[in-house]
Write a protein that holds these residues in place. Structure first.
Motif, PDB file in Angstrom:
ATOM      1  N   UNK A  74       0.817  -1.209   0.000  1.00  0.00           N
ATOM      2  CA  UNK A  74       0.000   0.000   0.000  1.00  0.00           C
ATOM      3  C   UNK A  74       0.853   1.262   0.000  1.00  0.00           C
ATOM      4  N   UNK A  75       1.977   1.220   0.708  1.00  0.00           N
ATOM      5  CA  UNK A  75       2.870   2.375   0.729  1.00  0.00           C
ATOM      6  C   UNK A  75       3.509   2.598  -0.632  1.00  0.00           C
ATOM      7  N   UNK A  76       3.859   1.515  -1.332  1.00  0.00           N
ATOM      8  CA  UNK A  76       4.423   1.638  -2.674  1.00  0.00           C
ATOM      9  C   UNK A  76       3.400   2.230  -3.645  1.00  0.00           C
ATOM     10  N   UNK A 110       6.799   7.676   5.270  1.00  0.00           N
ATOM     11  CA  UNK A 110       6.123   6.484   4.763  1.00  0.00           C
ATOM     12  C   UNK A 110       4.629   6.706   4.919  1.00  0.00           C
ATOM     13  N   UNK A 111       3.862   6.377   3.878  1.00  0.00           N
ATOM     14  CA  UNK A 111       2.426   6.604   3.900  1.00  0.00           C
ATOM     15  C   UNK A 111       1.678   5.300   4.180  1.00  0.00           C
ATOM     16  N   UNK A 112       0.603   5.414   4.978  1.00  0.00           N
ATOM     17  CA  UNK A 112      -0.320   4.307   5.240  1.00  0.00           C
ATOM     18  C   UNK A 112      -1.677   4.773   4.744  1.00  0.00           C
ATOM     19  N   UNK A 113      -2.039   4.464   3.489  1.00  0.00           N
ATOM     20  CA  UNK A 113      -3.255   5.061   2.911  1.00  0.00           C
ATOM     21  C   UNK A 113      -4.558   4.522   3.469  1.00  0.00           C
ATOM     22  N   UNK A 114      -4.561   3.305   4.020  1.00  0.00           N
ATOM     23  CA  UNK A 114      -5.800   2.711   4.505  1.00  0.00           C
ATOM     24  C   UNK A 114      -5.906   2.851   6.020  1.00  0.00           C
ATOM     25  N   UNK A 115      -6.972   3.492   6.471  1.00  0.00           N
ATOM     26  CA  UNK A 115      -7.152   3.660   7.898  1.00  0.00           C
ATOM     27  C   UNK A 115      -7.480   2.370   8.628  1.00  0.00           C
ATOM     28  N   UNK A 116      -8.096   1.409   7.919  1.00  0.00           N
ATOM     29  CA  UNK A 116      -8.463   0.155   8.581  1.00  0.00           C
ATOM     30  C   UNK A 116      -7.245  -0.672   8.968  1.00  0.00           C
ATOM     31  N   UNK A 117      -6.084  -0.417   8.347  1.00  0.00           N
ATOM     32  CA  UNK A 117      -4.874  -1.170   8.679  1.00  0.00           C
ATOM     33  C   UNK A 117      -4.218  -0.690   9.972  1.00  0.00           C
ATOM     34  N   UNK A 118      -4.626   0.465  10.491  1.00  0.00           N
ATOM     35  CA  UNK A 118      -3.945   1.042  11.644  1.00  0.00           C
ATOM     36  C   UNK A 118      -4.360   0.392  12.957  1.00  0.00           C
ATOM     37  N   UNK A 119      -5.630   0.054  13.112  1.00  0.00           N
ATOM     38  CA  UNK A 119      -6.145  -0.571  14.345  1.00  0.00           C
ATOM     39  C   UNK A 119      -5.748   0.262  15.571  1.00  0.00           C
ATOM     40  N   UNK A 120      -6.119   1.539  15.549  1.00  0.00           N
ATOM     41  CA  UNK A 120      -5.727   2.461  16.614  1.00  0.00           C
ATOM     42  C   UNK A 120      -6.534   2.157  17.868  1.00  0.00           C
TER      43      UNK A 120
END
Length: 412
Positions: A74-76, A110-120
């Motif tokens: 996703x970052x790529x 580094x970018x994390x475009x999907x918020x669902x991957x963060x699990x904050x």
């Protein structure tokens, strides 16, 4: 009535040595991927490759190149998306063409475009946890509430994040989307103010208030910075062209970087506090539309036409840059809008020379940098020059607001 607000929340990470090393690898891989895309896109001549072809090349490279595989998929894809948008902005004449990113001049990110991957999740009053692909669970300082995370906190959702590194370490910038009501929450819904930005007096308000600050670094910190800069200049004299920097020189550079980053964070802290106060007390805020980039250009000139008063102009440029006038307006812009207010940028011509009491423009009215005395025989009004300019800005802003159809109650 409600509206959708997109906000960035920057929080400091607390990483282990292993996690920091992995993030460094990902950031360098993202920068290298940008450079590879730029080389492939620009060296192809008139027949430039399509974006789908570049996407397939990224997939192949991640599957066959070990050092590029450390970057999450996703970052790529985010690197390719950002690179494509940079060219779109260039073609539409909104910015310059994308350039090669050297390692020494680009902040690692580094970018994390999907918020669902963060699990904050919030695990403590002061700490939160988030998931970073190929790094694991990381801790961050919970200094601001995030929408849709903590029970009883603001409603909203985290749509993504970006990991950035500066001299003080790694930070995570969450992209938060919230639904907020469009209502004026100012202390006085009909109040208005004009703001004059300066060097001797950082912010002068038309109602007589002023906001000042001290030096961004303490006396000992300024001495350390001066000593480090002299040491770096001395060591650079013995640096051969193309030679790798010595460990001592890298240490001195790191100290200079840390001190400057500390000063920058203090500037930002002061600006956030002041702009929050202003946006909470005034419904209409007027500022000058200044071209700060042109104002801080060097006065050296050319060999054929050398400049005059170069040293004085250089000192003024550093003072203006340290105040970060443009960022003050950016902070006011979204904070005033969040409270249902209006920010107006008025033309800067004549705001310092016009008398805000009678409206006359007379030569010699501005006696000095800090004093204004109207030369109109029927007026003779005298006041601080910055205060007079702020009143002119406020009056010009009210005129523009009335043209736009915004009802404003004039202060008495």
């Amino acid at each position: 009535m409600r509206r959708t607000r997109h906000q960035a929340v920057r929080l400091r990470l607390a990483l282990t040595a292993v996690q920091e090393g992995r993030l460094d690898q990902q950031a360098h891989a993202a920068r290298a991927l940008w450079n590879l895309l730029h080389e492939l896109f620009t060296l192809s001549g008139a027949r430039r490759p399509s974006w789908s072809y570049l996407d397939s090349e990224i997939r192949w490279a991640r599957a066959n190149v070990d050092w590029l595989n450390v970057l999450p998929a996703q970052a790529a894809q985010a690197v390719l998306k950002t690179y494509r948008q940079a060219w779109v902005n260039c073609w539409e004449r909104r910015s310059m063409a994308p350039k090669f990113k050297p390692r020494c001049r680009v902040a690692p990110a580094v970018d994390i475009p999907q918020g669902r991957d963060l699990l904050v999740a919030r695990v403590h009053r002061r700490w939160g946890m988030a998931n970073v692909p190929k790094v694991g669970r990381v801790r961050f300082r919970w200094s601001r509430d995030l929408g849709g995370v903590a029970r009883g906190g603001p409603e909203g959702a985290i749509t993504g994040a970006r990991l950035v590194k500066d001299a003080l370490g790694w930070h995570i910038v969450f992209r938060v989307k919230q639904s907020v009501p469009v209502v004026a929450t100012n202390d006085a819904a009909g109040s208005h103010v004009g703001i004059d930005r300066g060097v001797a007096l950082p912010l002068a308000l038309s109602d007589g208030k002023a906001y000042t600050h001290g030096a961004w670094l303490t006396r000992k910190e300024r001495e350390r910075l001066s000593l480090a800069e002299r040491s770096a200049a001395h060591k650079e004299r013995y640096q051969r062209p193309g030679q790798q920097r010595s460990r001592r020189l890298r240490t001195v550079y790191a100290e200079i970087k840390n001190l400057r980053a500390r000063a920058k964070r203090r500037v930002l802290d002061w600006q956030h506090k002041v702009t929050s106060i202003i946006s909470g007390h005034y419904a209409v805020v007027s500022v000058e539309a200044l071209n700060v980039v042109s104002m801080i250009k060097s006065a050296k000139g050319t060999i054929e036409s050398p400049g005059v008063h170069v040293a004085q102009k250089s000192g003024l440029n550093r003072a203006i840059a340290s105040e970060a006038w443009g960022r003050t307006v950016e902070l006011l812009m979204y904070k005033v809008a969040d409270r249902g207010g209006l920010l107006i940028q008025v033309p800067a011509q004549g705001t310092s020379l016009r008398c805000s009491e009678c409206g006359a423009v007379e030569a010699g009215s501005r006696e000095s940098q800090a004093r204004f005395t109207c030369r109109n025989p029927e007026c003779g009004w005298t006041a601080n020059a910055d205060f007079n300019a702020s009143r002119n800005i406020d009056q010009a802003g009210l005129a523009l607001a009335s043209v736009a159809g915004r009802a404003v109650v004039r202060q008495t």
